[in-house]
Design an enzyme around this catalytic site. Structure first.
Site, PDB file in Angstrom:
ATOM      1  N   ARG A  48      24.832  34.984  26.293  1.00 19.04           N
ATOM      2  CA  ARG A  48      25.408  34.796  24.953  1.00 19.04           C
ATOM      3  C   ARG A  48      24.617  35.573  23.909  1.00 19.04           C
ATOM      4  O   ARG A  48      25.206  36.190  23.020  1.00 19.04           O
ATOM      5  CB  ARG A  48      25.428  33.314  24.603  1.00 19.04           C
ATOM      6  CG  ARG A  48      26.442  32.539  25.391  1.00 19.04           C
ATOM      7  CD  ARG A  48      26.402  31.077  25.047  1.00 19.04           C
ATOM      8  NE  ARG A  48      27.331  30.326  25.883  1.00 19.04           N
ATOM      9  CZ  ARG A  48      27.262  29.023  26.062  1.00 19.04           C
ATOM     10  NH1 ARG A  48      26.322  28.307  25.467  1.00 19.04           N
ATOM     11  NH2 ARG A  48      28.132  28.412  26.845  1.00 19.04           N
ATOM     12  N   ASN A  89      15.719  35.217  41.822  1.00 16.40           N
ATOM     13  CA  ASN A  89      14.572  35.105  42.723  1.00 16.40           C
ATOM     14  C   ASN A  89      14.234  33.650  43.009  1.00 16.40           C
ATOM     15  O   ASN A  89      13.944  33.284  44.157  1.00 16.40           O
ATOM     16  CB  ASN A  89      13.352  35.820  42.141  1.00 16.40           C
ATOM     17  CG  ASN A  89      13.505  37.318  42.120  1.00 16.40           C
ATOM     18  OD1 ASN A  89      14.404  37.874  42.729  1.00 16.40           O
ATOM     19  ND2 ASN A  89      12.640  37.985  41.387  1.00 16.40           N
ATOM     20  N   TYR A 144      14.568  31.531  46.885  1.00 15.30           N
ATOM     21  CA  TYR A 144      13.484  30.846  47.587  1.00 15.30           C
ATOM     22  C   TYR A 144      13.676  29.336  47.685  1.00 15.30           C
ATOM     23  O   TYR A 144      12.972  28.680  48.440  1.00 15.30           O
ATOM     24  CB  TYR A 144      12.138  31.144  46.906  1.00 15.30           C
ATOM     25  CG  TYR A 144      11.572  32.467  47.329  1.00 15.30           C
ATOM     26  CD1 TYR A 144      10.772  32.574  48.459  1.00 15.30           C
ATOM     27  CD2 TYR A 144      11.855  33.618  46.614  1.00 15.30           C
ATOM     28  CE1 TYR A 144      10.266  33.787  48.858  1.00 15.30           C
ATOM     29  CE2 TYR A 144      11.343  34.844  47.003  1.00 15.30           C
ATOM     30  CZ  TYR A 144      10.549  34.916  48.130  1.00 15.30           C
ATOM     31  OH  TYR A 144      10.048  36.121  48.524  1.00 15.30           O
ATOM     32  N   GLN A 147       9.179  31.806  33.466  1.00 16.24           N
ATOM     33  CA  GLN A 147       8.859  32.054  32.062  1.00 16.24           C
ATOM     34  C   GLN A 147       8.099  33.366  31.894  1.00 16.24           C
ATOM     35  O   GLN A 147       8.359  34.115  30.944  1.00 16.24           O
ATOM     36  CB  GLN A 147       8.066  30.881  31.497  1.00 16.24           C
ATOM     37  CG  GLN A 147       8.908  29.631  31.396  1.00 16.24           C
ATOM     38  CD  GLN A 147       8.107  28.395  31.034  1.00 16.24           C
ATOM     39  OE1 GLN A 147       6.888  28.353  31.231  1.00 16.24           O
ATOM     40  NE2 GLN A 147       8.787  27.380  30.528  1.00 16.24           N
ATOM     41  N   ARG A 193       4.979  37.897  35.870  1.00 12.84           N
ATOM     42  CA  ARG A 193       5.427  37.158  37.054  1.00 12.84           C
ATOM     43  C   ARG A 193       4.411  37.169  38.188  1.00 12.84           C
ATOM     44  O   ARG A 193       4.470  36.336  39.086  1.00 12.84           O
ATOM     45  CB  ARG A 193       6.745  37.714  37.560  1.00 12.84           C
ATOM     46  CG  ARG A 193       6.619  39.026  38.308  1.00 12.84           C
ATOM     47  CD  ARG A 193       7.965  39.649  38.607  1.00 12.84           C
ATOM     48  NE  ARG A 193       7.875  40.717  39.566  1.00 12.84           N
ATOM     49  CZ  ARG A 193       7.442  41.941  39.314  1.00 12.84           C
ATOM     50  NH1 ARG A 193       7.025  42.254  38.109  1.00 12.84           N
ATOM     51  NH2 ARG A 193       7.414  42.856  40.255  1.00 12.84           N
TER      52      ARG A 193
END
Length: 118
Positions: A16, A40, A44, A80, A89
């Site tokens: 959006r 991802n 998992y 996050q 990451r």
């Protein structure tokens, strides 16, 4: 399941915000990172649930639950961090991978103990 719902909602909000309609998966870099982080984590999740279940039944519920909570926390940190910047990451990714290997070890130890030593 709540984590997966949260991740999916973040993708919807990013769609959006950057006006990217489904089924498009490319566009603004922040949307692409959010989308990949969600994908991802979803990929998992079946592995995590399976290992959590086997380790909980055959090894020890408390230890397994602690590992499971740590895994969920590291995956939230991964999501996050990835959504903010691709380099964010890596630390949580390594931690969550390590926890999956711990769960593999617990599951194997529990299965071996159950089937080899009555």
């Amino acid at each position: 399941v709540l984590f997966l719902a949260y991740f999916a909602m973040q993708v919807i909000y990013a769609r959006r915000k950057y006006k990217i309609s489904p089924p498009e998966t490319t566009g603004h870099p922040e949307f692409e990172r959010t989308f990949r982080a969600q994908a991802n984590c979803s990929e998992y999740f079946p592995i995590f649930i399976s290992l959590l279940w086997v380790a909980g039944i055959f090894f020890h519920q408390g230890v397994t639950a602690a590992c499971g909570l740590l895994y969920l926390y590291t995956r939230l940190q991964y999501f996050q961090g990835y959504a903010a910047a691709a380099q964010g990451r890596l630390g949580p990714l390594y931690a969550s991978a390590w926890l999956l290997w711990v769960l593999v070890g617990l599951a194997l130890a529990g299965l071996l103990a159950h089937f080899l030593w009555p």
